[in-house]
Scaffold this motif. Structure first.
Motif, short mmCIF file in Angstrom:
data_model
loop_
_atom_site.label_atom_id
_atom_site.label_comp_id
_atom_site.label_asym_id
_atom_site.label_seq_id
_atom_site.Cartn_x
_atom_site.Cartn_y
_atom_site.Cartn_z
N LEU A 152 12.33 45.80 49.04
CA LEU A 152 10.99 46.33 48.78
C LEU A 152 9.94 45.69 49.70
O LEU A 152 10.25 44.97 50.63
N LYS A 153 8.71 45.94 49.39
CA LYS A 153 7.54 45.32 49.97
C LYS A 153 7.53 45.50 51.49
O LYS A 153 7.59 46.62 51.97
N TRP A 154 7.47 44.41 52.25
CA TRP A 154 7.36 44.52 53.71
C TRP A 154 8.62 45.11 54.33
O TRP A 154 8.57 45.57 55.48
N MET A 155 9.72 45.13 53.60
CA MET A 155 10.96 45.72 54.12
C MET A 155 10.92 47.24 54.07
O MET A 155 11.75 47.90 54.70
N CYS A 156 10.01 47.81 53.29
CA CYS A 156 9.76 49.25 53.24
C CYS A 156 10.86 50.05 52.55
O CYS A 156 10.86 51.30 52.61
N GLY A 157 11.82 49.42 51.88
CA GLY A 157 12.91 50.14 51.23
C GLY A 157 12.61 50.46 49.78
O GLY A 157 11.49 50.31 49.30
N THR A 158 13.65 50.91 49.08
CA THR A 158 13.54 51.27 47.67
C THR A 158 13.96 50.09 46.79
O THR A 158 14.57 49.14 47.27
N PRO A 159 13.66 50.14 45.49
CA PRO A 159 14.13 49.08 44.59
C PRO A 159 15.65 49.07 44.49
O PRO A 159 16.29 50.12 44.59
N GLY A 160 16.21 47.88 44.31
CA GLY A 160 17.62 47.78 43.96
C GLY A 160 18.57 47.50 45.08
O GLY A 160 19.78 47.58 44.90
N ALA A 161 18.07 47.14 46.28
CA ALA A 161 18.97 46.87 47.40
C ALA A 161 18.59 45.56 48.07
O ALA A 161 18.42 45.48 49.27
N GLY A 162 18.45 44.52 47.27
CA GLY A 162 18.13 43.20 47.80
C GLY A 162 19.35 42.52 48.38
O GLY A 162 20.38 43.15 48.64
N ILE A 163 19.23 41.22 48.60
CA ILE A 163 20.31 40.50 49.26
C ILE A 163 20.39 39.06 48.76
O ILE A 163 19.38 38.47 48.35
#
Length: 335
Positions: A163-174
């Protein structure tokens, strides 16, 4: 920042049916944005789950606590140091007062979500090594904007988001775990993907995978990972120094406007001490939910924590949009 007397568990993760595409997503997070070296790292559905760190076979130093019971069930027990009254963040020296050899785990929030205060990690990690603690860093509020290297200083695990500065959707962290620790870790939250052979159905023969896969869990969810790929592809192709410079221009303008409006900053002024957001304290006669609603009605998206207004100019925020925000905010405050 959080200090815990013991470490406990790890998380499920999303997995794409096309492993090469998901690997590409992880590499975008790792190589250019999150400062993570080649595996060991795994996707994580939620940063909150990622904050529950790996459990190690070797016993960690425990803070003296009464036996578990109705008043104190077993689990993690944090030593929390709230900010002093009237101060938006905890200064590192106050945090260090509670970081003693009894602390088994320290989770450092690199950039605060409520003040944008940015930690200087090097002295904190050095102190943690002297205390013998496991050290994790949550880079959620900075990944994709500020340069980060999990080897400088070297930490035990890093968690982040799509999310946030990465510009992606929720649920795909690392989640990244230092290779030297993996063999010692036995995640309490485990599933069929935690094994070297996920198709082993004999529960009596369950054995953790020998590598980072042991932090996987049950049946993977793939939608968030796949949905984030276009944004991560785009982000990885950008000039990251230019993205940061753009953010710094806009945040400087927001701080300048806050001063003109007589609003108190809840964010450090010096650039090296803050992330990419600016937090403003609204006067009590202007309830923050009402101010946020007025801005939203004019097409300006912000949010708040209590009376703190949070402003985060991202890659798609323009200078014209920033000026419009300032104009509408000024009108909303009748100043």
């Amino acid at each position: 920042m959080g200090l815990c007397a013991r470490s406990a568990r790890r998380l499920p993760r999303p997995l794409a049916r096309d492993p090469e595409r998901l690997r590409g997503q992880r590499h975008h997070l790792r190589e250019r944005d999150a400062g993570l070296p080649r595996p060991p790292h795994r996707p994580s559905r939620q940063v909150s789950q990622g904050q529950a760190p790996p459990r190690r076979r070797r016993r960690l130093p425990l803070e003296p606590l009464p036996p578990p019971g109705p008043e104190r069930p077993p689990g993690l027990y944090p030593r929390h140091r709230p900010p002093p009254p009237g101060h938006p963040w905890v200064e590192p020296e106050d945090f260090l007062d509670r970081w003693t050899p009894e602390v088994g785990l320290a989770l450092l929030t690199w950039v605060s979500s409520t003040s944008s205060h940015r930690l200087d990690l090097a002295p904190l990690v050095a102190h943690g090594r002297q205390m013998g603690s496991l050290i994790g860093v949550d880079v959620t509020q900075a990944a994709g904007l500020l340069p980060y290297d999990c080897m400088a200083p070297e930490v035990d695990f890093t968690i982040s988001t799509s999310l946030k500065w990465m510009c992606g959707t929720p649920g795909a962290g690392i989640l990244h775990v230092a290779p030297r620790l993996i063999a010692e870790c036995e995640p309490e939250l485990r599933g069929w993907f935690s094994q070297d052979n996920p198709f082993n159905w004999d529960i009596a023969r369950f054995a953790y995978a020998p590598d980072i896969r042991r932090f996987d869990s049950g049946t993977p969810g793939i939608v968030a990972a796949l949905a984030s790929l276009p944004a991560l592809d785009w982000h990885a192709a950008q000039d990251h120094a230019a993205l940061l410079a753009h953010n710094r221009r806009l945040t400087h303008r927001l701080i300048e406007a806050a001063d003109a409006l007589g609003l108190d900053l809840a964010t450090p002024r010096p650039e090296p001490r803050r992330g990419g957001s600016v937090m403003l304290r609204l006067p009590h006669e202007y309830p923050a939910p009402e101010v946020v609603s007025k801005l939203r009605a004019q097409g300006i998206t912000t949010d708040h924590r209590g009376q703190t207004l949070r402003l985060s100019p991202g890659a798609m925020t323009t200078e014209e949009g920033t000026e419009r925000l300032i104009e509408i905010l000024s009108a909303a405050l009748e100043r």
